[in-house]
Design an enzyme around this catalytic site. Sequence first.
Site, mmCIF file in Angstrom:
data_model
loop_
_atom_site.group_PDB
_atom_site.id
_atom_site.type_symbol
_atom_site.label_atom_id
_atom_site.label_comp_id
_atom_site.label_asym_id
_atom_site.label_seq_id
_atom_site.Cartn_x
_atom_site.Cartn_y
_atom_site.Cartn_z
ATOM 1 N N ARG A 24 -1.173 -26.972 -15.847
ATOM 2 C CA ARG A 24 -2.447 -26.351 -16.827
ATOM 3 C C ARG A 24 -3.435 -26.812 -15.791
ATOM 4 N NH1 ARG A 24 -4.772 -26.774 -22.836
ATOM 5 N NH2 ARG A 24 -5.380 -24.585 -22.509
ATOM 6 N N TYR A 80 -8.485 -34.950 -16.804
ATOM 7 C CA TYR A 80 -7.656 -36.145 -16.712
ATOM 8 C C TYR A 80 -7.355 -36.507 -15.140
ATOM 9 C CZ TYR A 80 -8.367 -35.649 -21.615
ATOM 10 O OH TYR A 80 -8.899 -35.570 -22.869
ATOM 11 N N GLN A 132 4.216 -31.346 -23.029
ATOM 12 C CA GLN A 132 2.991 -31.521 -22.048
ATOM 13 C C GLN A 132 2.908 -32.993 -21.571
ATOM 14 O OE1 GLN A 132 -1.369 -31.323 -23.040
ATOM 15 N NE2 GLN A 132 -1.588 -29.701 -21.522
ATOM 16 N N GLY A 183 -5.011 -22.011 -30.001
ATOM 17 C CA GLY A 183 -5.166 -23.414 -30.428
ATOM 18 C C GLY A 183 -5.575 -23.715 -31.926
ATOM 19 N N ARG A 184 -6.973 -23.583 -32.119
ATOM 20 C CA ARG A 184 -7.706 -23.909 -33.243
ATOM 21 C C ARG A 184 -7.372 -22.879 -34.131
ATOM 22 N NH1 ARG A 184 -13.391 -24.402 -30.433
ATOM 23 N NH2 ARG A 184 -12.312 -22.663 -29.139
HETATM 24 C C1 LIG Z 1 -7.969 -30.808 -31.601
HETATM 25 C C2 LIG Z 1 -7.307 -30.274 -30.082
HETATM 26 C C3 LIG Z 1 -6.815 -31.107 -29.271
HETATM 27 C C4 LIG Z 1 -6.538 -30.736 -27.997
HETATM 28 N N1 LIG Z 1 -5.475 -31.537 -27.010
HETATM 29 C C5 LIG Z 1 -5.294 -30.919 -25.889
HETATM 30 C C6 LIG Z 1 -4.139 -31.560 -25.421
HETATM 31 O O1 LIG Z 1 -3.433 -32.481 -25.659
HETATM 32 N N2 LIG Z 1 -3.773 -30.880 -24.143
HETATM 33 C C7 LIG Z 1 -4.560 -29.725 -23.700
HETATM 34 O O2 LIG Z 1 -4.264 -29.324 -22.683
HETATM 35 N N3 LIG Z 1 -5.526 -29.276 -24.298
HETATM 36 C C8 LIG Z 1 -5.655 -29.638 -25.649
HETATM 37 N N4 LIG Z 1 -6.669 -29.144 -26.032
HETATM 38 C C9 LIG Z 1 -7.386 -27.898 -25.729
HETATM 39 C C10 LIG Z 1 -6.435 -26.563 -26.290
HETATM 40 O O3 LIG Z 1 -5.010 -26.481 -25.973
HETATM 41 C C11 LIG Z 1 -7.458 -25.250 -25.827
HETATM 42 O O4 LIG Z 1 -7.379 -25.023 -24.780
HETATM 43 C C12 LIG Z 1 -8.550 -25.194 -26.597
HETATM 44 O O5 LIG Z 1 -8.696 -25.765 -27.755
HETATM 45 C C13 LIG Z 1 -9.076 -23.806 -26.658
HETATM 46 O O6 LIG Z 1 -8.279 -22.869 -27.380
HETATM 47 P P1 LIG Z 1 -8.499 -22.368 -28.829
HETATM 48 O O7 LIG Z 1 -9.845 -21.925 -28.832
HETATM 49 O O8 LIG Z 1 -7.582 -21.466 -28.888
HETATM 50 O O9 LIG Z 1 -8.512 -23.704 -29.580
HETATM 51 C C14 LIG Z 1 -7.098 -29.481 -27.514
HETATM 52 C C15 LIG Z 1 -7.722 -28.640 -28.467
HETATM 53 C C16 LIG Z 1 -8.030 -29.273 -29.551
HETATM 54 C C17 LIG Z 1 -9.016 -28.334 -30.634
#
Ligand SMILES: Cc1cc2nc3c(=O)[nH]c(=O)nc-3n(C[C@H](O)[C@H](O)[C@H](O)COP(=O)(O)O)c2cc1C
Length: 373
Positions: free
Chosen positions: A227, A176, A103, A319-320
């Site tokens: 994205r 961003y 990314q 993600g989480r």
């Molecule tokens: C610890 C953490 C770091 C994240 N860093 C990024 C990132 O670097 N780039 C991005 O596009 N989204 C980032 N996100 C968003 C996740 O990609 C995702 O869209 C969001 O957590 C919702 O998905 P989930 O409910 O499965 O976690 C981050 C989320 C978390 C929890």
Amino acid sequence: MNEKFQPLFEEFSFKNMTVKNRIVMAPMTNFLSKPDGTVTENELNYYGRRSDGPGMVITACTYTVPNGKGFPGEFAGDRDEMIPSLKSLADTIKGKGAKAVLQIFHGGRECPPNLVPDGDVVSASDVKSSQAGERKVPRPLTGEEINEIIKSFGETTRRAIEAGYDGVEIHGANGYLLQQFFSGESNLRNDEWGGSLEKRMKFPMAVVDEVKKAAEKADRPFLVGYRFSPEEPYENGITMDDTLALLDELSKKDLDYLHVSLMEYDSKVRRGADIDRSRLEVIQERVGEKVPVIGVGSVYTAEDALNAMESGVPLVAIGRGLIIEPDWVQKVENGRENEIETELDLEAQDRLVVPDPLWNAIVNSPGWFPGVK
Ligand SMILES: Cc1cc2nc3c(=O)[nH]c(=O)nc-3n(C[C@H](O)[C@H](O)[C@H](O)COP(=O)(O)O)c2cc1C
């Protein structure tokens, strides 16, 4: 495997590449790299622990120029010297059987001043972020600087190819720099880079064109994804109808996929489209068959993933859920979906392979992860 989850395990073919299943690891910043931007052993272990289930792993964001560094411990993609570091991460992910997508990112006004050279925080306009943490009024970029940043996205794509990645994802989401140009809240320019909706799209589109140009030079299939965040809460911020217009333009760019950024896959439209419908459905309907869409947001159980796919998206990012349960995919695949952990086990840092900086960020942010109060 419980038969009803079979749709999650069908192969999926992009234009030129096939992934083994429909689950994608969402990009997640982890604060684990060294101050010079090289990735660490801890980081490789964290990814290694999570890369043998999903068909594709999207890395944390990497900055394409020094003044785009948005997080402490963010890894660097801004210079050729970083190619071995980038490669170690690609090798780790691919070595476990997933496609590896880098990314690529610029933080713009969200960059903490101490992370960028001379504390010179830049953006489309001098509109300060309202996010928590140390933020300063950014300096509007000059036309020349804008062109340099566009080129840097192409250069980082070239490095990703040399480092062995299967693709790059352009980070146009989460507030961003690309989104700062697209949003009427943060872009007050009156030159060719702002003023109307079309002009506010010009920077993200120029980044896409530059990245595509670099990707076409790859000697193997190479994905380019984009994205986006569909809506902003600010009065002059992005609305769903702005996003639908952006998607129409992105759909003409021959991208391999579009990846929405949502915290909940079933969240409803706020404004600018039918507020009774989910954002994911409205987005999927507009994009149709033109480009595959990746859905995301609070997918913790196998049922959640199926429900997200019901909106018509072919791929679902987690993600989480993959931090909490690194064996998510394997458990569903082996009919053990009832054993998936859906809340963070606060005693299990070592077992889950979540190194300190990321672990501390999670446990010190109540409500961010299920199980963290
Ligand atoms: C610890 C953490 C770091 C994240 N860093 C990024 C990132 O670097 N780039 C991005 O596009 N989204 C980032 N996100 C968003 C996740 O990609 C995702 O869209 C969001 O957590 C919702 O998905 P989930 O409910 O499965 O976690 C981050 C989320 C978390 C929890």
